[in-house]
Motif scaffolding. Sequence first.
Motif, mmCIF file in Angstrom:
data_model
loop_
_atom_site.group_PDB
_atom_site.id
_atom_site.type_symbol
_atom_site.label_atom_id
_atom_site.label_comp_id
_atom_site.label_asym_id
_atom_site.label_seq_id
_atom_site.Cartn_x
_atom_site.Cartn_y
_atom_site.Cartn_z
ATOM 1 N N GLY A 129 0.780 -1.221 0.000
ATOM 2 C CA GLY A 129 0.000 0.000 0.000
ATOM 3 C C GLY A 129 0.818 1.281 0.000
ATOM 4 N N ARG A 130 2.141 1.189 0.007
ATOM 5 C CA ARG A 130 2.999 2.370 0.005
ATOM 6 C C ARG A 130 3.855 2.371 -1.254
ATOM 7 N NH1 ARG A 130 5.898 3.109 5.743
ATOM 8 N NH2 ARG A 130 6.159 5.196 4.818
ATOM 9 N N THR A 131 4.285 3.559 -1.682
ATOM 10 C CA THR A 131 5.073 3.668 -2.895
ATOM 11 C C THR A 131 6.510 4.065 -2.566
ATOM 12 O OG1 THR A 131 4.270 5.945 -3.155
ATOM 13 C CG2 THR A 131 3.156 4.220 -4.418
ATOM 14 N N TRP A 132 7.424 3.548 -3.364
ATOM 15 C CA TRP A 132 8.853 3.847 -3.221
ATOM 16 C C TRP A 132 9.414 4.150 -4.593
ATOM 17 C CZ3 TRP A 132 13.053 1.176 -5.419
ATOM 18 C CH2 TRP A 132 14.327 1.559 -4.948
ATOM 19 N N PRO A 133 10.273 5.166 -4.733
ATOM 20 C CA PRO A 133 10.789 6.078 -3.728
ATOM 21 C C PRO A 133 9.714 6.954 -3.097
ATOM 22 C CG PRO A 133 12.153 6.131 -5.706
ATOM 23 C CD PRO A 133 10.914 5.366 -6.043
ATOM 24 N N ARG A 134 9.941 7.326 -1.835
ATOM 25 C CA ARG A 134 9.000 8.169 -1.114
ATOM 26 C C ARG A 134 9.123 9.616 -1.560
ATOM 27 N NH1 ARG A 134 10.414 7.025 4.981
ATOM 28 N NH2 ARG A 134 12.457 7.537 4.096
#
Length: 233
Positions: A129-134
Amino acid sequence: MEKVSARPGQLTGSAGPFAWDLTETLQGAPIFTFPRWSWRHPLLPATQMLPAARAHYDGTFSHPAGTLTLRQAPGASARIYGHGNAHRWGWLHADLGGGDALEIVAAVSIRAGLRALLPLVFLRLRRHGRTWPRRAERTAIGWAGVGRFRTDLTTPTWSVTGRSGLRRIRVKVTLPADRTLALDYVDPDGSPAVCRNSERADAEIRLERWWGRWRPEASWNLDGTAHVEVGDR
């Protein structure tokens, strides 16, 4: 005659003997592979995003041999626009399962003065649920800054490597000859290009994190399920 319409939740169109009428149900948030602002301010040579990084599709796709009916078919959709096709480019969409996805666009601009530069890589990994790079790791022009990610735009195998923050990634993509379509075409300005596309490509993805030394964090092996495109002139 070609006629295409892409509205929120509805994709319809026709091209020669093909026609489609599909309903798109989103299963996740969009992924902005390029900076979000580039969609409102077209300052870059091109920009790309996934309005539906994951979605289900219902409807029909008609072709000369009949009609294919879809029910909750998994997939994704992307949008791209620019001031013309790139001089060289590579693209990867990898559904990693469980809602995770990796999107990569690497390109050399066709603009005079930019063709001699190394390919600029835009990479977004959606994981848990999170994206990288931030956000804090980005710069105004790209994700994690120019030069953080490098690519070797060759076929049948091309690769991307690089790091941002405490993580680094290695991606190896293979386009098997029997699963790749090579298409010669001519740009509106008359220049020729070749596009090699495979919806059944292979990909090896390795993600590592720095804990005093580089340690494996996650890995994915896609056997015939990666969507890849590599183009050149």
